[in-house]
Write a protein that holds these residues in place. Sequence first.
Motif, PDB file in Angstrom:
ATOM      1  N   UNK A 253     -16.413  -6.921 -11.585  1.00 17.55           N
ATOM      2  CA  UNK A 253     -15.000  -6.803 -11.205  1.00 17.55           C
ATOM      3  C   UNK A 253     -14.796  -6.664  -9.706  1.00 17.55           C
ATOM      4  N   UNK A 254     -15.806  -6.152  -9.007  1.00 18.95           N
ATOM      5  CA  UNK A 254     -15.659  -5.792  -7.598  1.00 18.95           C
ATOM      6  C   UNK A 254     -16.424  -6.796  -6.758  1.00 18.95           C
ATOM      7  N   UNK A 255     -16.047  -8.062  -6.844  1.00 22.18           N
ATOM      8  CA  UNK A 255     -16.910  -9.076  -6.253  1.00 22.18           C
ATOM      9  C   UNK A 255     -16.304  -9.831  -5.071  1.00 22.18           C
ATOM     10  N   UNK A 256     -15.022  -9.745  -4.907  1.00 21.26           N
ATOM     11  CA  UNK A 256     -14.435 -10.608  -3.886  1.00 21.26           C
ATOM     12  C   UNK A 256     -13.631  -9.787  -2.883  1.00 21.26           C
ATOM     13  N   UNK A 257     -13.612 -10.221  -1.607  1.00 18.07           N
ATOM     14  CA  UNK A 257     -12.795  -9.507  -0.633  1.00 18.07           C
ATOM     15  C   UNK A 257     -11.310  -9.678  -0.947  1.00 18.07           C
ATOM     16  N   UNK A 258     -10.529  -8.724  -0.522  1.00 21.25           N
ATOM     17  CA  UNK A 258      -9.094  -8.767  -0.778  1.00 21.25           C
ATOM     18  C   UNK A 258      -8.425  -9.838   0.070  1.00 21.25           C
ATOM     19  N   UNK A 259      -7.660 -10.690  -0.561  1.00 24.73           N
ATOM     20  CA  UNK A 259      -6.883 -11.682   0.196  1.00 24.73           C
ATOM     21  C   UNK A 259      -5.481 -11.694  -0.369  1.00 24.73           C
ATOM     22  N   UNK A 260      -4.821 -10.568  -0.225  1.00 21.41           N
ATOM     23  CA  UNK A 260      -3.485 -10.481  -0.806  1.00 21.41           C
ATOM     24  C   UNK A 260      -2.438 -10.759   0.262  1.00 21.41           C
ATOM     25  N   UNK A 261      -1.246 -11.060  -0.186  1.00 18.77           N
ATOM     26  CA  UNK A 261      -0.144 -11.386   0.708  1.00 18.77           C
ATOM     27  C   UNK A 261       0.815 -10.203   0.717  1.00 18.77           C
ATOM     28  N   UNK A 262       1.212  -9.739   1.897  1.00 20.01           N
ATOM     29  CA  UNK A 262       2.146  -8.610   1.950  1.00 20.01           C
ATOM     30  C   UNK A 262       3.535  -9.052   1.520  1.00 20.01           C
ATOM     31  N   UNK A 263       4.317  -8.144   0.897  1.00 16.82           N
ATOM     32  CA  UNK A 263       5.657  -8.544   0.475  1.00 16.82           C
ATOM     33  C   UNK A 263       6.580  -8.737   1.673  1.00 16.82           C
TER      34      UNK A 263
ATOM     35  N   UNK B  24       0.817  -1.208   0.000  1.00 14.92           N
ATOM     36  CA  UNK B  24       0.000   0.000   0.000  1.00 14.92           C
ATOM     37  C   UNK B  24       0.856   1.265   0.000  1.00 14.92           C
ATOM     38  N   UNK B  25       0.758   2.061  -1.054  1.00 13.90           N
ATOM     39  CA  UNK B  25       1.512   3.316  -1.148  1.00 13.90           C
ATOM     40  C   UNK B  25       2.999   3.131  -1.344  1.00 13.90           C
ATOM     41  N   UNK B  26       3.444   1.901  -1.670  1.00 15.83           N
ATOM     42  CA  UNK B  26       4.891   1.662  -1.775  1.00 15.83           C
ATOM     43  C   UNK B  26       5.236   0.729  -2.926  1.00 15.83           C
ATOM     44  N   UNK B  27       6.362   1.051  -3.538  1.00 15.99           N
ATOM     45  CA  UNK B  27       6.978   0.150  -4.509  1.00 15.99           C
ATOM     46  C   UNK B  27       8.300  -0.308  -3.897  1.00 15.99           C
ATOM     47  N   UNK B  28       8.512  -1.617  -3.905  1.00 18.09           N
ATOM     48  CA  UNK B  28       9.752  -2.152  -3.336  1.00 18.09           C
ATOM     49  C   UNK B  28      10.641  -2.586  -4.501  1.00 18.09           C
ATOM     50  N   UNK B  29      11.715  -1.846  -4.727  1.00 19.29           N
ATOM     51  CA  UNK B  29      12.657  -2.180  -5.800  1.00 19.29           C
ATOM     52  C   UNK B  29      13.866  -2.881  -5.189  1.00 19.29           C
ATOM     53  N   UNK B  30      14.737  -3.472  -6.028  1.00 20.84           N
ATOM     54  CA  UNK B  30      15.944  -4.075  -5.465  1.00 20.84           C
ATOM     55  C   UNK B  30      16.763  -3.048  -4.671  1.00 20.84           C
ATOM     56  N   UNK B  31      16.591  -1.748  -5.006  1.00 18.53           N
ATOM     57  CA  UNK B  31      17.365  -0.704  -4.319  1.00 18.53           C
ATOM     58  C   UNK B  31      16.722  -0.166  -3.061  1.00 18.53           C
ATOM     59  N   UNK B  32      15.468  -0.544  -2.760  1.00 12.79           N
ATOM     60  CA  UNK B  32      14.817  -0.026  -1.551  1.00 12.79           C
ATOM     61  C   UNK B  32      13.358   0.292  -1.800  1.00 12.79           C
ATOM     62  N   UNK B  33      12.728   0.945  -0.804  1.00 14.78           N
ATOM     63  CA  UNK B  33      11.302   1.257  -0.894  1.00 14.78           C
ATOM     64  C   UNK B  33      11.090   2.691  -1.341  1.00 14.78           C
ATOM     65  N   UNK B  34      10.095   2.902  -2.188  1.00 13.64           N
ATOM     66  CA  UNK B  34       9.744   4.264  -2.610  1.00 13.64           C
ATOM     67  C   UNK B  34       8.277   4.497  -2.295  1.00 13.64           C
ATOM     68  N   UNK B  35       7.946   5.695  -1.794  1.00 17.99           N
ATOM     69  CA  UNK B  35       6.569   6.034  -1.437  1.00 17.99           C
ATOM     70  C   UNK B  35       5.864   6.702  -2.613  1.00 17.99           C
ATOM     71  N   UNK B  36       4.609   6.390  -2.772  1.00 16.83           N
ATOM     72  CA  UNK B  36       3.770   7.027  -3.791  1.00 16.83           C
ATOM     73  C   UNK B  36       2.395   7.284  -3.179  1.00 16.83           C
ATOM     74  N   UNK B  37       1.618   8.169  -3.822  1.00 16.99           N
ATOM     75  CA  UNK B  37       0.253   8.399  -3.338  1.00 16.99           C
ATOM     76  C   UNK B  37      -0.609   7.166  -3.592  1.00 16.99           C
TER      77      UNK B  37
ATOM     78  N   UNK C 181      -6.185   0.881   0.897  1.00 11.58           N
ATOM     79  CA  UNK C 181      -5.788   2.283   0.812  1.00 11.58           C
ATOM     80  C   UNK C 181      -4.410   2.396   0.154  1.00 11.58           C
ATOM     81  N   UNK C 182      -4.326   3.114  -0.938  1.00 12.02           N
ATOM     82  CA  UNK C 182      -3.036   3.338  -1.600  1.00 12.02           C
ATOM     83  C   UNK C 182      -2.604   2.231  -2.543  1.00 12.02           C
ATOM     84  N   UNK C 183      -3.408   1.201  -2.715  1.00 16.73           N
ATOM     85  CA  UNK C 183      -2.998   0.099  -3.603  1.00 16.73           C
ATOM     86  C   UNK C 183      -4.220  -0.508  -4.305  1.00 16.73           C
ATOM     87  N   UNK C 184      -4.143  -0.533  -5.625  1.00 13.92           N
ATOM     88  CA  UNK C 184      -5.176  -1.215  -6.419  1.00 13.92           C
ATOM     89  C   UNK C 184      -4.479  -2.299  -7.237  1.00 13.92           C
ATOM     90  N   UNK C 185      -5.048  -3.482  -7.269  1.00 15.38           N
ATOM     91  CA  UNK C 185      -4.519  -4.569  -8.098  1.00 15.38           C
ATOM     92  C   UNK C 185      -5.547  -4.924  -9.158  1.00 15.38           C
TER      93      UNK C 185
END
Length: 367
Positions: free
Chosen positions: A357-367, A187-200, A318-322
């Motif tokens: 498209x909006x039919x199932x609860x989120x069951x995602x795995x955190x990185x 949520x609100x983050x991209x994790x690259x090999x170089x580290x974490x970056x924040x985004x809206x 919040x901050x992440x759409x898949x």
Amino acid sequence: MTSISPSSHVAIAGAGLLGRLLAWRLLRGGRRVSLFDAGDLDTPPAAAWTAAGMVAPQCETAVSEASIYAMGTFALAQWPKWLAELDAEALWHAKGSLVVAHPQDMAALNQFRRDLEHALGEQANLQALDHAGLHHLEPDLAPGLRQGLYLENEAHLDNRELLVRLLAEIRGLGGQCHAHCPVETAPGEIVTPGGRQRFDWVIDCRGTGARPRQPGLRGVRGETLHVRTSEVHLSRPVRLMHPRYQLYVVPKPGHRFVIGATQIESEDRSPMSLQSSLELGSALFTLSPAFAEARILEQGVNLRPAFHDNLPRVTQQPGLISANGLFRHGYLLAPAVASHVLARLEGDTQLPFRSILDVRPLQEVSP
Ligand SMILES: Cc1cc2nc3c(=O)[nH]c(=O)nc-3n(C[C@H](O)[C@H](O)[C@H](O)COP(=O)(O)OP(=O)(O)OC[C@H]3O[C@@H](n4cnc5c(N)ncnc54)[C@H](O)[C@@H]3O)c2cc1C
């Protein structure tokens, strides 16, 4: 944060079909966008690059749910508008599709017709063609093909040219593009090999690359041959019905044709087998013997991203759409899925295709 603001910075993970489309729409709306892909951007490893680019809601309804037809019908109206904005109308070919069978395989063609009529009822808009009608539409088809079905309202796209055009637009509008940069999303983050970056906001469009985060997502292997010949001219996709497989041939610019057939429940990305290559080549030859001298330019293998029901889904924190699971319908469904994601970002209460498209609860795995 509930919705996007004019100054929002959006990160998009995955520069395949959905990633490029969303990046372009957001940049056109004045947003800042950073686009990340694990592979090359000019010849991407995306399924979208391997795909044939058919936009065939009717043909697909014979083997899919009715919701695919609803979203595919939307695509037939939406692609021409977006392509006009890209000044790329020439990439869209609204010439319908043909479905044919050799005389010994007419049972397969008749069954296809019954499946379609059962699924679509009065909406089934198909025309039975006799020998003259078939060869009037596609004179280069083998004379032995005597009957066919014409699905007038279908279309196909020059998909590789579209992906190239989208990337050029994204760059031209100031999008930050990061190639060869595998990322994880949070949520609100991209994790690259170089580290974490924040985004809206982060939008995860990694196709099968999102499997670590999305349990149940699988890859379904597809194989294509690309050939070139100036001896055969086809104006529209042709599907060949056969009891064991269905072959499709899609014309591309520069006397190229994309041929495919396979849908294999495997995540193996190794090169095409000799058997697949022989089957595709010999079925192609029976469609038109003039293909015999075609030059094989490329063998393509890729994985279609799919959930257990082969339907797409969009999930949000919040901050992440898949957005994922477009399976064998990326070009058919992308306008609907992208419009849904954009409406979510804007905080719209009327979400297009919400019930699908909006039919199932989120069951995602955190990185
Ligand atoms: C052989 C074949 C034929 C097809 N034909 C058609 C057709 O005719 N019509 C149709 O509608 N659909 C077709 N499809 C389906 C279509 O290609 C897919 O549904 C569509 O490409 C899915 O789009 P996507 O953006 O979700 O994923 P993709 O297009 O696969 O893009 C995902 C992107 O994410 C990137 N990525 C992955 N992991 C990471 C990571 N960790 N970090 C950063 N980036 C990452 C990948 O490199 C890739 O560029 C076909 C597919 C195949 C394989």
